[in-house]
Scaffold this motif. Structure first.
Motif, mmCIF file in Angstrom:
data_model
loop_
_atom_site.group_PDB
_atom_site.id
_atom_site.type_symbol
_atom_site.label_atom_id
_atom_site.label_comp_id
_atom_site.label_asym_id
_atom_site.label_seq_id
_atom_site.Cartn_x
_atom_site.Cartn_y
_atom_site.Cartn_z
ATOM 1 N N HIS A 1 -1.952 -2.607 5.500
ATOM 2 C CA HIS A 1 -2.410 -1.601 4.536
ATOM 3 C C HIS A 1 -1.220 -1.026 3.767
ATOM 4 O O HIS A 1 -0.096 -1.012 4.264
ATOM 5 C CB HIS A 1 -3.150 -0.457 5.246
ATOM 6 C CG HIS A 1 -4.311 -0.920 6.072
ATOM 7 N ND1 HIS A 1 -4.185 -1.174 7.408
ATOM 8 C CD2 HIS A 1 -5.598 -1.193 5.741
ATOM 9 C CE1 HIS A 1 -5.355 -1.576 7.885
ATOM 10 N NE2 HIS A 1 -6.215 -1.600 6.893
ATOM 11 N N LYS A 2 -1.536 -0.540 2.580
ATOM 12 C CA LYS A 2 -0.527 0.113 1.751
ATOM 13 C C LYS A 2 -1.025 1.507 1.393
ATOM 14 O O LYS A 2 -2.176 1.685 0.987
ATOM 15 C CB LYS A 2 -0.285 -0.702 0.475
ATOM 16 C CG LYS A 2 0.767 -0.095 -0.438
ATOM 17 C CD LYS A 2 1.145 -1.053 -1.563
ATOM 18 C CE LYS A 2 0.083 -1.148 -2.632
ATOM 19 N NZ LYS A 2 0.544 -1.930 -3.807
ATOM 20 N N TYR A 3 -0.149 2.498 1.549
ATOM 21 C CA TYR A 3 -0.463 3.882 1.214
ATOM 22 C C TYR A 3 0.461 4.278 0.066
ATOM 23 O O TYR A 3 1.666 4.454 0.259
ATOM 24 C CB TYR A 3 -0.277 4.779 2.439
ATOM 25 C CG TYR A 3 -1.080 4.296 3.634
ATOM 26 C CD1 TYR A 3 -2.410 4.657 3.803
ATOM 27 C CD2 TYR A 3 -0.506 3.434 4.572
ATOM 28 C CE1 TYR A 3 -3.154 4.194 4.878
ATOM 29 C CE2 TYR A 3 -1.239 2.961 5.650
ATOM 30 C CZ TYR A 3 -2.558 3.345 5.797
ATOM 31 O OH TYR A 3 -3.288 2.877 6.860
ATOM 32 N N HIS A 4 -0.120 4.409 -1.114
ATOM 33 C CA HIS A 4 0.661 4.584 -2.338
ATOM 34 C C HIS A 4 0.528 6.035 -2.812
ATOM 35 O O HIS A 4 -0.573 6.535 -3.053
ATOM 36 C CB HIS A 4 0.142 3.632 -3.414
ATOM 37 C CG HIS A 4 1.022 3.546 -4.623
ATOM 38 N ND1 HIS A 4 2.314 3.061 -4.574
ATOM 39 C CD2 HIS A 4 0.801 3.889 -5.925
ATOM 40 C CE1 HIS A 4 2.836 3.094 -5.782
ATOM 41 N NE2 HIS A 4 1.946 3.602 -6.619
ATOM 42 N N TYR A 5 1.667 6.704 -2.948
ATOM 43 C CA TYR A 5 1.708 8.112 -3.340
ATOM 44 C C TYR A 5 2.352 8.236 -4.720
ATOM 45 O O TYR A 5 3.364 7.586 -5.007
ATOM 46 C CB TYR A 5 2.538 8.917 -2.345
ATOM 47 C CG TYR A 5 1.942 9.043 -0.957
ATOM 48 C CD1 TYR A 5 1.318 10.221 -0.553
ATOM 49 C CD2 TYR A 5 2.022 7.993 -0.054
ATOM 50 C CE1 TYR A 5 0.787 10.347 0.722
ATOM 51 C CE2 TYR A 5 1.496 8.106 1.225
ATOM 52 C CZ TYR A 5 0.879 9.282 1.601
ATOM 53 O OH TYR A 5 0.352 9.405 2.860
#
Length: 659
Positions: free
Chosen positions: A651-655
């Motif tokens: 998963h990727k958590y992009h802020y």
């Protein structure tokens, strides 16, 4: 992006595809796990659905996704492990050019006289796993390489474990205690085990350990070694509380077993028929999920722990079902082992709801566990209440700081799983956990002689499901394993600063509990099982060497991590960070300054910041709080806004900065 960086990334992509394109042309695909031998006679296993190709001394096993290789290379003579690994890469993928990040020896095992693990430098954008295991028997080296997609390696964890566990030199016969009668745990043998734990704790720098031993249904020793807190003189004893983390899963499925006895559920009922709002990211998976599948690690839903680690605090228990509704499976139903904490949490909350349908989910679960398990078993100090857990006789968590020194930590991070507490949120003691293991050994009869759960339904949890490795299967919140011919039912638990395991050996009617209050304690758990079996069956002495190798490995890993980081962080990078970032559906990240030092707050993580220069020219910011869990965020820019990107294996958590 500069042309130099672009060319470097193109090179990495070309290299990464090198092995996989050739592997994709392989014709031999296994319809089941298939034993094989290398050119020198070393034994290995080709996992089900994996392709194989062999060229002289190189055997390449390729995952069905064609983006991950496991490679066995018969090197022969080499100067040392690094030289053997270099020769193996030259035979498999000469374009590699990877730099060794860390090489750490492991204890001899499985017929190999020398074992050295090597990790290689990668960049976050690659999302790659690259490692080698150099193995020596006599003057000859064999090297096991893992190379490819980190996501596929995570999905195919069971296959990777199977190949590594089953790789043995020609002619080696494993120690086997099948059918042998175990010794009783006499005072002399108890002292051997207690002394092993005491010595291991000292060597690994674990402040405190709780230990219980059970023989023929009776607790024959319970107590502790060391102290509750570094620098304190307060000893660990049988009533010292630790967080037991994922050991809670087996207790949650025990609740389901009791409810099955009460007629409130059936193992083969669809979950949506019992709890209509239950949803997964796939309708097909939702409708296929039976009660028995909630804690089977077999539905195809991936591990997604960073979702709750990075979440803003204060979520209710119902967030479990919200999170599951957003989670897509990444493997076929029933095909592969993928550990998913929200699914296990849903199992406990379903049990609580069936027991007390008019209560809030979390409160219903807590009450159901208290009424049906903790009280009947006399687990008087086991609780999900943090205020109770952290009062009186409790062991504080410890971890390694950025320089590799053991230090006491705050327990704040461990609130993160609280909304998912049926999967791993309990405090317990050695005495209480011993009562639980007694129940497992007696197949449902409590320490007071009263039956708490039927034999049929307590054993239902042990039915072998997906394979996790060689002779290791997952049931419902329990592992069913066979080690050296000895059946073992077990589970472990991991939170920041807490690592634990319990073991039940049904044929020997022996059990054990081991609870630790430090991240290095994780390295004690498997050697303890080996030592237990050595003592019970007069096994070859291997456990002490495993502890010594683990202690050396931990020091080397800490040194390599420190070498990777710039502390304090690169001032130009830190000065360019935004004060606040947001990720829809995940949470917020704030960057502040405390006494001239930049700090990050991301969900449950709050710590000073360092920086890391990646091999591809990018830069990451890395939290450096004590403990095994820290966040690494790739620094970037998108549409004129500053960004931070955090990745786990799938998963990727992009802020994006908030202006």
């Amino acid at each position: 992006m500069s042309s130099k960086k672009m060319n470097f990334l193109k090179f990495l992509m070309a290299f990464s595809l090198f092995g996989f394109l050739s592997a994709a042309m392989a014709q031999e695909i296994a319809s089941e796990d298939t034993p094989g031998t290398t050119s020198s006679g070393a034994a290995f296993v080709q996992p089900k659905d994996w392709a194989i190709r062999t060229e002289e001394n190189v055997t390449v096993l390729s995952a069905p996704e064609n983006d991950l290789d496991i490679v066995v290379v018969e090197v022969g003579a080499a100067e040392n492990a690094r030289d053997a690994a270099a020769k193996a890469w030259a035979a498999y993928a000469p374009e590699a050019g990877r730099k060794v990040r860390l090489a750490t020896p492991a204890a001899p095992a499985n017929g190999w006289e020398e074992r050295v693990s090597l990790s290689y430098e990668t960049s976050p954008a690659e999302q790659a796993t690259v490692s080698a295991l150099a193995l020596r028997k006599g003057d000859s080296w064999t090297v096991l390489i893992v190379n490819g997609s980190d996501a596929t390696a995570n999905v195919r964890y069971g296959a990777l474990s199977l190949v590594q566990d089953a790789l043995r030199p020609a002619g080696y016969a494993r120690e086997d205690f099948t059918g042998k009668t175990a010794h009783r745990l006499t005072p002399e043998r108890i002292e051997l085990l207690r002394k092993f734990v005491e010595d291991a704790a000292r060597e690994l720098e674990v402040p405190g350990v709780g230990l219980a031993l059970i023989d023929q249904g009776e607790v024959v020793w319970e107590g502790g070694v060391g102290v509750r807190e570094l620098g304190s003189s307060k000893p660990v004893n049988a009533d010292t509380k630790f967080m037991v983390a994922s050991n809670t899963k087996g207790m949650s499925t025990l609740l389901l077993s009791i409810l099955a006895d009460e007629g409130k559920l059936e193992w083969d009922q669809r979950v949506v028929d019992l709890y209509p709002s239950f949803r997964l990211g796939s309708d097909a998976t939702t409708n296929a999920t039976l009660v028995r599948h909630l804690v089977c690690a077999c539905t195809g839903l991936p591990r997604k722990d960073w979702a709750f680690i990075l979440a803003d605090p204060g979520a209710p228990a119902s967030i479990t079902f919200d999170e599951l509704a957003k989670t897509q499976p990444t493997s076929n139903f029933g095909e592969l082992f993928q550990y998913n904490n929200p699914m296990a949490a849903a199992a406990g909350y379903l049990g609580g709801h069936l027991a007390y349908p008019d209560m809030e989910l979390g409160a219903a679960y807590d009450k159901a566990m208290e009424d049906r398990i903790f009280d009947p078993l006399g687990m008087n100090d086991t609780t999900f209440d943090f205020d109770k857990g952290m009062k009186g006789n409790w062991a504080k968590p410890h971890g390694l700081d950025v320089d590799g020194n053991v230090t006491v930590m705050s327990n704040d991070f461990n609130y993160a799983p609280y909304p998912y507490r049926p999967a791993g949120g309990a405090f317990s003691t050695t005495r209480d956990m011993a009562h639980y293991v007694q129940l497992e050994l007696s197949k449902g009869i409590g320490p007071d002689g009263k039956r708490i759960v039927s034999e049929e339904n307590i054993l239902e949890r042990r039915k072998r499901g997906v394979q996790v490795g060689e002779n290791v299967w997952y049931g419902m919140g329990l592992f069913d394993e066979v080690h050296w011919g000895v059946p073992v039912v077990t589970h472990g638990g991991t939170l920041l600063g807490y690592h634990s395991n319990w073991y039940a050996l049904p044929e020997a009617n022996v059990g054990a509990v081991i609870l630790t209050n430090s991240d290095p304690g994780a390295a004690m758990l498997r050697p303890f099982l080996r030592r237990l079996i050595e003592v019970l069956y007069d096994g070859r002495p291997e456990a002490e060497a495993q502890i010594a190798a683990a202690a050396a490995r931990l020091k080397a890993q800490a040194g390599a991590r420190r070498e990777d980081l710039t502390v304090p962080g690169d001032p130009d990078v830190l000065a360019n960070l935004a004060g606040r970032y947001e990720s829809p559906g995940t949470g917020t990240i704030t960057i502040t300054e405390k006494k001239g030092v930049k700090w990050i707050k991301a969900g449950s993580i709050e710590a000073p910041l360092a920086t890391r220069a990646n091999p591809d020219g990018t830069v990451s910011v890395v939290s450096i709080g004590p403990g095994a869990i820290n966040v690494e965020a790739l620094v970037g820019e998108e549409d004129g806004l500053r960004t931070l990107t955090i990745r786990d294996s799938q998963h990727k958590y992009h802020y994006t900065e908030v202006q």
